[in-house]
Design a protein around this motif. Structure first.
Motif, PDB file in Angstrom:
ATOM      1  N   LEU A 167      -6.397 -17.375   7.520  1.00  0.00           N
ATOM      2  CA  LEU A 167      -7.368 -16.581   8.626  1.00  0.00           C
ATOM      3  C   LEU A 167      -7.409 -17.331   9.919  1.00  0.00           C
ATOM      4  O   LEU A 167      -7.222 -18.564  10.104  1.00  0.00           O
ATOM      5  CB  LEU A 167      -8.609 -16.416   8.018  1.00  0.00           C
ATOM      6  N   ASP A 219     -10.454 -12.360  13.023  1.00  0.00           N
ATOM      7  CA  ASP A 219      -9.835 -11.649  12.024  1.00  0.00           C
ATOM      8  C   ASP A 219     -10.864 -10.802  11.067  1.00  0.00           C
ATOM      9  O   ASP A 219     -12.094 -11.096  10.853  1.00  0.00           O
ATOM     10  CB  ASP A 219      -9.313 -12.570  10.640  1.00  0.00           C
ATOM     11  N   ARG A 220     -10.423  -9.725  10.427  1.00  0.00           N
ATOM     12  CA  ARG A 220     -11.222  -8.840   9.673  1.00  0.00           C
ATOM     13  C   ARG A 220     -10.623  -9.037   8.258  1.00  0.00           C
ATOM     14  O   ARG A 220      -9.663  -8.717   7.900  1.00  0.00           O
ATOM     15  CB  ARG A 220     -11.213  -7.441  10.041  1.00  0.00           C
ATOM     16  N   ASP A 262      -6.912  -7.758   8.415  1.00  0.00           N
ATOM     17  CA  ASP A 262      -5.932  -8.560   8.769  1.00  0.00           C
ATOM     18  C   ASP A 262      -5.648  -9.448   7.466  1.00  0.00           C
ATOM     19  O   ASP A 262      -4.409 -10.189   7.463  1.00  0.00           O
ATOM     20  CB  ASP A 262      -6.568  -9.781   9.699  1.00  0.00           C
ATOM     21  N   ALA A 263      -6.631  -9.290   6.411  1.00  0.00           N
ATOM     22  CA  ALA A 263      -6.524  -9.967   5.248  1.00  0.00           C
ATOM     23  C   ALA A 263      -7.250  -9.229   3.862  1.00  0.00           C
ATOM     24  O   ALA A 263      -8.173  -8.595   4.409  1.00  0.00           O
ATOM     25  CB  ALA A 263      -6.769 -11.628   5.387  1.00  0.00           C
ATOM     26  N   VAL A 269      -4.113  -3.516   4.263  1.00  0.00           N
ATOM     27  CA  VAL A 269      -3.661  -4.951   4.945  1.00  0.00           C
ATOM     28  C   VAL A 269      -2.639  -4.483   5.793  1.00  0.00           C
ATOM     29  O   VAL A 269      -1.730  -3.629   5.545  1.00  0.00           O
ATOM     30  CB  VAL A 269      -3.396  -5.831   3.968  1.00  0.00           C
ATOM     31  N   ARG A 270      -2.998  -4.831   7.040  1.00  0.00           N
ATOM     32  CA  ARG A 270      -1.836  -4.606   7.969  1.00  0.00           C
ATOM     33  C   ARG A 270      -0.596  -5.361   7.715  1.00  0.00           C
ATOM     34  O   ARG A 270      -0.482  -6.105   7.191  1.00  0.00           O
ATOM     35  CB  ARG A 270      -2.226  -4.975   9.383  1.00  0.00           C
ATOM     36  N   GLY A 281      -0.270  -9.011   7.476  1.00  0.00           N
ATOM     37  CA  GLY A 281      -1.423  -9.645   7.029  1.00  0.00           C
ATOM     38  C   GLY A 281      -1.268 -10.280   5.550  1.00  0.00           C
ATOM     39  O   GLY A 281      -0.131 -10.172   5.115  1.00  0.00           O
ATOM     40  N   THR A 326       2.178 -12.244   2.246  1.00  0.00           N
ATOM     41  CA  THR A 326       2.026 -11.307   3.421  1.00  0.00           C
ATOM     42  C   THR A 326       2.733  -9.871   3.152  1.00  0.00           C
ATOM     43  O   THR A 326       3.784  -9.814   2.392  1.00  0.00           O
ATOM     44  CB  THR A 326       3.090 -12.061   4.314  1.00  0.00           C
TER      45      THR A 326
END
Length: 212
Positions: free
Chosen positions: A39, A43-44, A118-119, A143-144, A147, A210
């Motif tokens: 992180l 980050d979100r 982001d996670a 999750v992007r 991420g 990831t």
């Protein structure tokens, strides 16, 4: 079917942090899991099966005041304890959502949460959630690309730690956890740049990676 936490996580929510073996055993997995999310400030993070909020201090230390943590849990009792923790610490960047993790899309849409994070973290929750594969798939989709996602969960200990297996089986049975699932393998199978850590004599596994 809806994820119903066992009685230990509803009526016993007030005592969960005391009797769960957090400090001597399970915190180690949380620490590694959060580290593997890699992180950054701002980050979100989506914390699925957040319970009483034991992951929040670690996550918030990493994302800072500009970041955000969305905690999801199906137990109103557990979230009540989480709200107390959030209020006492004055964490204005934590939002709690009461929802079935296997129906995450609808719950997040209704709560006006961001479309992508982001996670995401599962800490000792996929061994309890009934439709755990659906919960994982919906979380990964949130999750992007690029991420990180981490799964922290339990197995029977090995080596000299095997002597504790009867206690582990009893604790998991009492808590409603299926210790045979090995849910961290989902993270290893569906992500890239993966890592797999084993701590506490093989009792705790952390799988992370990831999103492609």
């Amino acid at each position: 079917m809806k994820f119903q936490r066992p009685a230990r996580y509803t009526g016993g929510a007030r005592l969960y942090d005391v009797v769960s073996g957090e400090r001597p055993v399970y915190r180690a997995g949380r620490v590694v899991g959060v580290e593997e999310l890699q992180l950054r400030p701002g980050d979100r993070v989506l914390d699925v099966g957040c319970g009483t909020g034991l992951n929040f201090p670690l996550l918030l230390d990493a994302v800072g005041p500009a970041g955000a943590v969305i905690g999801v849990d199906a137990s109103g009792s557990m979230l009540s304890r989480a709200r107390v923790r959030v209020a006492k610490r004055g964490w204005g960047n934590v939002r709690l959502v009461e929802a079935d993790a296997a129906r995450l899309d609808a719950a997040l849409a209704a709560s006006s949460s961001p479309p992508l994070f982001d996670a995401a973290l599962f800490a000792y929750s996929l061994s309890i959630i009934e439709n755990w594969r659906d919960a994982y798939a919906q979380t990964l989709a949130r999750v992007r690309p690029g991420g990180r996602l981490a799964v922290v969960d339990m197995a029977l200990p090995v080596g000299r730690w095997q002597a504790l297996s009867p206690l582990v089986r009893l604790a998991c049975f009492t808590g409603g956890a299926d210790i045979t699932r090995a849910p961290w393998t989902l993270a290893l199978q569906t992500t890239t740049a993966t890592s797999h850590h084993v701590v506490r004599g093989g009792h705790i596994h952390i799988g992370a990676g990831t999103r492609p």
